[in-house]
Scaffold this motif. Sequence first.
Motif, PDB file in Angstrom:
ATOM      1  N   GLY A  74       0.803  -1.218   0.000  1.00 48.79           N
ATOM      2  CA  GLY A  74       0.000   0.000   0.000  1.00 48.79           C
ATOM      3  C   GLY A  74       0.833   1.263   0.000  1.00 48.79           C
ATOM      4  N   LEU A  75       2.147   1.119  -0.210  1.00 47.14           N
ATOM      5  CA  LEU A  75       3.062   2.252  -0.149  1.00 47.14           C
ATOM      6  C   LEU A  75       3.683   2.504  -1.512  1.00 47.14           C
ATOM      7  N   LEU A  76       3.682   3.765  -1.924  1.00 51.67           N
ATOM      8  CA  LEU A  76       4.277   4.134  -3.206  1.00 51.67           C
ATOM      9  C   LEU A  76       5.770   4.404  -3.069  1.00 51.67           C
ATOM     10  N   SER A  77       6.226   4.621  -1.856  1.00 53.44           N
ATOM     11  CA  SER A  77       7.624   4.991  -1.611  1.00 53.44           C
ATOM     12  C   SER A  77       8.542   3.784  -1.725  1.00 53.44           C
ATOM     13  N   ASP A  78       9.821   4.058  -1.541  1.00 54.82           N
ATOM     14  CA  ASP A  78      10.852   3.023  -1.527  1.00 54.82           C
ATOM     15  C   ASP A  78      11.046   2.329  -2.868  1.00 54.82           C
ATOM     16  N   ARG A  79      10.684   2.992  -3.965  1.00 54.09           N
ATOM     17  CA  ARG A  79      10.980   2.413  -5.271  1.00 54.09           C
ATOM     18  C   ARG A  79      12.426   2.738  -5.637  1.00 54.09           C
ATOM     19  N   PRO A  80      13.088   1.876  -6.400  1.00 57.01           N
ATOM     20  CA  PRO A  80      14.465   2.157  -6.780  1.00 57.01           C
ATOM     21  C   PRO A  80      14.552   3.411  -7.645  1.00 57.01           C
ATOM     22  N   GLU A  81      15.613   4.166  -7.466  1.00 54.00           N
ATOM     23  CA  GLU A  81      15.794   5.373  -8.265  1.00 54.00           C
ATOM     24  C   GLU A  81      16.135   4.988  -9.707  1.00 54.00           C
ATOM     25  N   VAL A  82      15.405   5.577 -10.653  1.00 56.80           N
ATOM     26  CA  VAL A  82      15.607   5.286 -12.073  1.00 56.80           C
ATOM     27  C   VAL A  82      16.467   6.390 -12.676  1.00 56.80           C
ATOM     28  N   PRO A  83      17.591   6.057 -13.321  1.00 57.80           N
ATOM     29  CA  PRO A  83      18.420   7.097 -13.947  1.00 57.80           C
ATOM     30  C   PRO A  83      17.662   7.779 -15.079  1.00 57.80           C
ATOM     31  N   VAL A  84      17.926   9.066 -15.263  1.00 59.95           N
ATOM     32  CA  VAL A  84      17.278   9.818 -16.330  1.00 59.95           C
ATOM     33  C   VAL A  84      18.320  10.264 -17.348  1.00 59.95           C
ATOM     34  N   ILE A  85      17.849  10.480 -18.572  1.00 62.76           N
ATOM     35  CA  ILE A  85      18.712  10.917 -19.661  1.00 62.76           C
ATOM     36  C   ILE A  85      18.132  12.186 -20.259  1.00 62.76           C
ATOM     37  N   ALA A  86      18.981  13.182 -20.485  1.00 65.44           N
ATOM     38  CA  ALA A  86      18.543  14.427 -21.103  1.00 65.44           C
ATOM     39  C   ALA A  86      18.347  14.225 -22.596  1.00 65.44           C
ATOM     40  N   VAL A  87      17.225  14.729 -23.117  1.00 64.07           N
ATOM     41  CA  VAL A  87      16.999  14.749 -24.561  1.00 64.07           C
ATOM     42  C   VAL A  87      17.679  16.005 -25.086  1.00 64.07           C
ATOM     43  N   ALA A  88      18.824  15.815 -25.752  1.00 58.97           N
ATOM     44  CA  ALA A  88      19.724  16.921 -26.064  1.00 58.97           C
ATOM     45  C   ALA A  88      19.223  17.821 -27.181  1.00 58.97           C
ATOM     46  N   GLY A  89      18.352  17.314 -28.041  1.00 59.53           N
ATOM     47  CA  GLY A  89      17.868  18.120 -29.163  1.00 59.53           C
ATOM     48  C   GLY A  89      16.992  17.279 -30.063  1.00 59.53           C
ATOM     49  N   ARG A  90      16.788  17.744 -31.291  1.00 58.27           N
ATOM     50  CA  ARG A  90      15.937  17.042 -32.250  1.00 58.27           C
ATOM     51  C   ARG A  90      16.740  16.670 -33.487  1.00 58.27           C
ATOM     52  N   VAL A  91      16.319  15.593 -34.145  1.00 58.68           N
ATOM     53  CA  VAL A  91      16.941  15.176 -35.403  1.00 58.68           C
ATOM     54  C   VAL A  91      15.866  15.097 -36.470  1.00 58.68           C
TER      55      VAL A  91
END
Length: 220
Positions: A74-91
């Motif tokens: 019943g708890l949303l907390s304590d999930r593993p931290e997910v690494p994020v990636i910056a979207v540097a631009g468009r192609v």
Amino acid sequence: MQKQNLDAFARGLKIIMDAEGWKMKPLSEAAGMGESGIRDLFRYSSAPKVSNAYAISQVLGRTVDEIIQIGKSGLLSDRPEVPVIAVAGRVGAGAEVYLVDAYGKGNGLFHVACPPQLNPHGIVAVEVEGDSMSPAYPPGTILFYSREALGVPTEAIGRVCVCEDASGRAWVKHIKPGLEEGTFSLISLNPHHDPQHGVRLQWAAPVKFSLPPEFVKIVG
């Protein structure tokens, strides 16, 4: 899926949806279950197919086991931290786009969670603009690649790559050798777009992974 895990999956799913503002119809469609898939799951307490449970978890950026655990606790907390990636631009995929390095390290247009299939170290993300690579890479698709240096490595030939031509325009194209030494042909997957021949490239990097628009969730 066993009955106790089904109940926990449904409870966990409801907790996550309430916390993150997901509505049943958009989530169901994003998971490829039609308009009423999530609603029917709750209404009839029906067991989701393994493929549907996996698709739901992918859209939410979680694992099936994590959703079940949230339902049990019943708890949303304590999930593993997910690494994020910056979207540097468009192609460009048909559109002419100039890849301008206007952001500091770690910054970009927005950030997305790193797909679990990738190690985030050295990975760059860009967003597709234009439809010349549809249906495989429609507008809004996020592409992930890595590039060590300038130039066109051997492994880029014959593959779909993110690349930059001599004038600074950034593309996502299927790359083939050109007729003249040092040139390349940039091939579109959409048959309504003509190939570009005799293009000189500053660099090219094969696409490692793609995230369709419906699965893109901005995280910061």
